[in-house]
Design an enzyme around this catalytic site. Structure first.
Site, PDB file in Angstrom:
ATOM      1  N   ASN A  62       0.838  -1.206   0.000  1.00 27.90           N
ATOM      2  CA  ASN A  62       0.000   0.000   0.000  1.00 27.90           C
ATOM      3  C   ASN A  62       0.868   1.249   0.000  1.00 27.90           C
ATOM      4  O   ASN A  62       1.913   1.309   0.640  1.00 27.90           O
ATOM      5  CB  ASN A  62      -1.024  -0.004   1.136  1.00 27.90           C
ATOM      6  N   GLU A  64       0.455   5.273   0.524  1.00 20.65           N
ATOM      7  CA  GLU A  64      -0.463   6.312   0.999  1.00 20.65           C
ATOM      8  C   GLU A  64      -0.038   7.697   0.525  1.00 20.65           C
ATOM      9  O   GLU A  64       1.041   7.891  -0.050  1.00 20.65           O
ATOM     10  CB  GLU A  64      -0.552   6.236   2.531  1.00 20.65           C
ATOM     11  N   CYS A  73      -4.228   0.671  -2.272  1.00 25.70           N
ATOM     12  CA  CYS A  73      -4.017  -0.576  -1.532  1.00 25.70           C
ATOM     13  C   CYS A  73      -2.951  -1.438  -2.213  1.00 25.70           C
ATOM     14  O   CYS A  73      -2.707  -1.327  -3.424  1.00 25.70           O
ATOM     15  CB  CYS A  73      -5.307  -1.377  -1.487  1.00 25.70           C
ATOM     16  N   GLU A  75      -3.063  -4.642  -2.885  1.00 27.35           N
ATOM     17  CA  GLU A  75      -3.579  -5.603  -3.870  1.00 27.35           C
ATOM     18  C   GLU A  75      -3.742  -4.943  -5.237  1.00 27.35           C
ATOM     19  O   GLU A  75      -3.440  -5.533  -6.274  1.00 27.35           O
ATOM     20  CB  GLU A  75      -4.934  -6.158  -3.413  1.00 27.35           C
ATOM     21  N   CYS A 112      -9.996  -5.487   0.929  1.00 26.90           N
ATOM     22  CA  CYS A 112     -11.159  -4.584   1.027  1.00 26.90           C
ATOM     23  C   CYS A 112     -12.064  -4.749  -0.196  1.00 26.90           C
ATOM     24  O   CYS A 112     -11.686  -5.359  -1.211  1.00 26.90           O
ATOM     25  CB  CYS A 112     -10.690  -3.133   1.166  1.00 26.90           C
ATOM     26  N   CYS A 115     -10.688  -3.513  -3.571  1.00 23.02           N
ATOM     27  CA  CYS A 115      -9.689  -4.426  -4.158  1.00 23.02           C
ATOM     28  C   CYS A 115     -10.353  -5.669  -4.720  1.00 23.02           C
ATOM     29  O   CYS A 115      -9.953  -6.181  -5.773  1.00 23.02           O
ATOM     30  CB  CYS A 115      -8.636  -4.793  -3.118  1.00 23.02           C
TER      31      CYS A 115
HETATM   32  N1  THU Z   1      -5.211  -1.433   2.630  1.00 27.47           N
HETATM   33  C1  THU Z   1      -4.689  -2.287   1.703  1.00 27.47           C
HETATM   34  O1  THU Z   1      -3.564  -2.096   1.226  1.00 27.47           O
HETATM   35  N2  THU Z   1      -5.432  -3.340   1.321  1.00 27.47           N
HETATM   36  C2  THU Z   1      -6.683  -3.626   1.788  1.00 27.47           C
HETATM   37  O2  THU Z   1      -7.324  -4.543   1.301  1.00 27.47           O
HETATM   38  C3  THU Z   1      -7.251  -2.830   2.872  1.00 27.47           C
HETATM   39  C4  THU Z   1      -6.520  -1.601   3.230  1.00 27.47           C
HETATM   40  C5  THU Z   1      -4.430  -0.262   3.015  1.00 27.47           C
HETATM   41  C6  THU Z   1      -5.016   1.045   2.545  1.00 27.47           C
HETATM   42  C7  THU Z   1      -4.451   2.004   3.566  1.00 27.47           C
HETATM   43  O3  THU Z   1      -3.146   2.392   3.147  1.00 27.47           O
HETATM   44  C8  THU Z   1      -4.319   1.177   4.813  1.00 27.47           C
HETATM   45  O4  THU Z   1      -4.350  -0.177   4.411  1.00 27.47           O
HETATM   46  C9  THU Z   1      -5.423   1.417   5.842  1.00 27.47           C
HETATM   47  O5  THU Z   1      -6.683   1.274   5.288  1.00 27.47           O
END
Ligand code: THU
Length: 160
Positions: A62, A64, A73, A75, A112, A115
Site C-alpha cells: 500500500n 499512501e 491498496c 492488492e 477490502c 480491491c
Molecule cells: N489497505 C490495503 O492495502 N489493502 C486492503 O485490502 C485494505 C486496506 C491499506 C489502505 C491504507 O493504506 C491502509 O491499508 C489502511 O486502510
C-alpha cells in the site's frame, strides 16, 4: 417471492507451513512486500504477491498520500502492475499479508471491497479463477478458491 442464499467457502490453514510450497513462498514474498509499504498515515501495512502463469511473481504494497484518497491498496498496486506489464498472462494466485504498527494481527485480514472489485475485473477477463490467500502477520491463513467466492453478486461488464 423466493429466497436466494449466497455462500462463500474459505479453507483455513493453521500456519503457513501447511500451505503448498509455492504458496508458502508467495506468502513470504507478500510479507517482504509489506515491509516496503508506505503507510505513514494509517500505520497499517499490507503486502501482496501475485503468481503469474509465466512464473513471474509481482509484488505490491500500500502506498499512501497526504491527500488520503490518492493512496492505493497493496492488492491493486500489484494487480494493476501485473495487468500493465503482462496483459496477456493469466494471474493464478494472490497472497496477502497485512498488519498494523499498533497491534499484532494474528488472524486473516481479507482484501477490502474496492480491491475485490479490481481483482474481479482480471478474473473475469482471463476466464480463470484467481486463488486468494490472506493472513495477518502470523497465524492462520485463509484461502478463497476464486475472487468471485469473496465477492458474490459482483458487478461486471455484462450489464454495460
Ligand atoms: N489497505 C490495503 O492495502 N489493502 C486492503 O485490502 C485494505 C486496506 C491499506 C489502505 C491504507 O493504506 C491502509 O491499508 C489502511 O486502510
Amino acid at each position: 417471492m423466493k429466497e436466494i442464499k449466497v455462500a462463500s467457502i474459505l479453507e483455513v490453514y493453521d500456519t503457513v507451513h501447511e500451505l503448498p510450497e509455492d504458496v508458502n513462498k508467495l506468502m513470504q514474498m507478500a510479507h517482504e512486500a509489506r515491509k516496503r509499504a508506505y503507510a505513514p498515515y494509517s500505520s497499517f501495512f499490507v503486502g501482496a504477491a501475485l503468481l503469474l502463469e509465466n512464473k513471474e511473481i509481482i509484488t505490491g504494497s500500500n502506498q499512501e498520500n497526504a491527500s488520503y484518497p490518492s493512496g492505493l491498496c497493496a492488492e491493486r498496486t500489484a494487480i494493476y502492475y501485473a495487468g500493465a506489464k503482462f496483459p496477456k498472462t493469466r494471474i493464478l494466485k494472490m497472497a496477502i499479508s497485512a498488519g498494523s504498527k499498533n497491534k499484532v494481527s494474528q488472524k486473516p485480514i481479507p482484501p477490502c471491497g474496492a480491491c475485490r472489485q479490481a481483482i474481479a475485473e482480471y478474473e473475469i477477463k482471463q476466464k480463470f479463477p484467481i486463488e486468494i490467500y490472506f493472513m495477518g502477520e502470523t497465524g492462520k491463513v485463509a484461502k478463497s478458491a476464486s475472487l468471485e467466492n469473496l465477492l458474490p453478486f459482483l458487478f461486471d461488464n455484462s450489464v454495460l
